[in-house]
Design a protein around this motif. Structure first.
Motif, short mmCIF file in Angstrom:
data_model
loop_
_atom_site.label_atom_id
_atom_site.label_comp_id
_atom_site.label_asym_id
_atom_site.label_seq_id
_atom_site.Cartn_x
_atom_site.Cartn_y
_atom_site.Cartn_z
N GLN A 2 31.81 42.93 11.08
CA GLN A 2 30.98 43.02 12.26
C GLN A 2 32.08 43.21 13.43
N ASP A 3 31.68 43.89 14.34
CA ASP A 3 32.51 44.12 15.51
C ASP A 3 32.38 42.84 16.43
N LEU A 4 33.40 42.04 17.07
CA LEU A 4 33.10 41.00 17.72
C LEU A 4 34.18 40.62 18.67
N THR A 5 34.07 40.47 20.00
CA THR A 5 34.91 40.39 21.17
C THR A 5 34.55 39.17 21.98
N ILE A 6 35.52 38.27 22.17
CA ILE A 6 35.02 37.13 22.91
C ILE A 6 35.91 37.17 24.65
N TRP A 7 35.29 36.99 25.55
CA TRP A 7 36.06 36.93 26.60
C TRP A 7 36.15 35.57 27.16
N PHE A 8 37.21 34.85 27.53
CA PHE A 8 37.32 33.79 27.84
C PHE A 8 38.40 33.38 29.03
N ASP A 9 38.39 32.23 29.87
CA ASP A 9 39.02 31.88 31.04
C ASP A 9 40.40 31.29 30.56
N GLY A 10 41.43 32.07 30.42
CA GLY A 10 42.81 31.61 30.15
C GLY A 10 43.10 30.65 31.33
N GLY A 11 42.66 30.72 32.48
CA GLY A 11 43.16 29.80 33.39
C GLY A 11 42.50 28.45 33.50
N CYS A 12 41.40 28.31 32.52
CA CYS A 12 40.77 26.97 32.47
C CYS A 12 41.53 26.14 31.14
N PRO A 13 41.78 25.08 31.54
CA PRO A 13 42.26 24.40 30.32
C PRO A 13 41.48 23.77 29.28
N LEU A 14 40.18 23.70 29.65
CA LEU A 14 39.18 23.40 28.35
C LEU A 14 39.06 24.72 27.45
N CYS A 15 39.00 25.95 28.20
CA CYS A 15 38.84 27.12 27.47
C CYS A 15 39.98 27.64 26.68
N ARG A 16 41.21 27.32 27.11
CA ARG A 16 42.39 27.55 26.54
C ARG A 16 42.41 26.73 24.98
N ARG A 17 42.27 25.60 25.32
CA ARG A 17 42.05 24.53 24.18
C ARG A 17 40.94 24.82 23.09
N GLU A 18 40.06 25.17 23.56
CA GLU A 18 38.89 25.78 22.43
C GLU A 18 39.26 27.06 21.93
N ILE A 19 39.77 27.95 22.50
CA ILE A 19 40.07 29.31 21.94
C ILE A 19 41.15 29.12 21.03
N ALA A 20 41.89 28.36 21.77
CA ALA A 20 43.32 27.97 20.40
C ALA A 20 42.74 27.52 19.21
N LEU A 21 41.84 26.73 19.35
CA LEU A 21 41.37 25.94 17.97
C LEU A 21 40.36 27.03 17.33
N MET A 22 39.55 28.00 18.01
CA MET A 22 38.88 28.88 17.43
C MET A 22 39.78 30.08 16.54
N GLN A 23 41.05 30.28 17.26
CA GLN A 23 42.06 31.20 16.86
C GLN A 23 42.58 30.90 15.55
N ARG A 24 43.04 29.60 15.41
CA ARG A 24 43.35 28.86 14.01
C ARG A 24 42.36 29.07 13.05
N LEU A 25 41.10 28.79 13.48
CA LEU A 25 39.98 28.83 12.62
C LEU A 25 39.76 30.30 11.97
N ASP A 26 40.02 31.19 12.79
CA ASP A 26 39.81 32.69 12.49
C ASP A 26 40.88 33.23 11.49
N ARG A 27 41.22 32.66 10.33
CA ARG A 27 41.89 33.21 9.67
C ARG A 27 42.10 34.49 9.33
N ALA A 28 40.86 35.11 9.27
CA ALA A 28 40.65 36.39 8.90
C ALA A 28 40.88 37.39 9.84
N GLY A 29 41.05 36.94 11.30
CA GLY A 29 41.23 37.85 12.36
C GLY A 29 40.21 38.82 12.79
#
Length: 119
Positions: A2-29
């Motif tokens: 599938q083609d999946l794009t996620i937009w997030f607010d890198g200026g938000c400390p909550l968003c940065r933490r959550e996306i960092a976790l999701m990026q670690r879990l997204d091992r397949a990229g």
């Protein structure tokens, strides 16, 4: 795949933490993450303020917002996939959306607390 794009607010400390976790879990990229806080207008498919106000994703060309966007992200991450698949049920998705709207009301306080932790 599938083609999946996620937009997030890198200026938000909550968003940065959550996306960092999701990026670690997204091992397949499988997910393309776009930081809207630093993005050029060309990378924003809708109004930038709308992208900053709610969580957005584009899954196979379809724009999703709120709980539906989270569910799309979860479906792409093997450990979270069962939750994302459950959210295909209209009842489950409605419950998740209601929960997300409650979160949006308390998000500013959580952001302030997270910013204090970042100092």
């Amino acid at each position: 795949m599938q083609d999946l794009t996620i937009w997030f607010d890198g200026g938000c400390p909550l968003c940065r933490r959550e996306i960092a976790l999701m990026q670690r879990l997204d091992r397949a990229g499988a997910i393309h993450f776009v930081d809207v806080a630093g993005a050029e207008p060309a990378s924003c498919p809708i109004d930038r303020d709308a992208l900053l106000a709610r969580f957005h994703a584009r899954e196979n060309g379809v724009m999703l917002s709120g709980a539906a966007a989270f569910a799309a992200m979860w479906r792409a991450i093997p450990v979270l996939r069962p939750i994302g698949l459950a959210a295909r049920s209209p009842l489950v998705l409605a419950l998740l959306e209601r929960t997300y709207r409650v979160f949006l009301r308390i998000r500013p306080r959580l952001q302030r607390a997270a910013r204090r932790l970042d100092r």
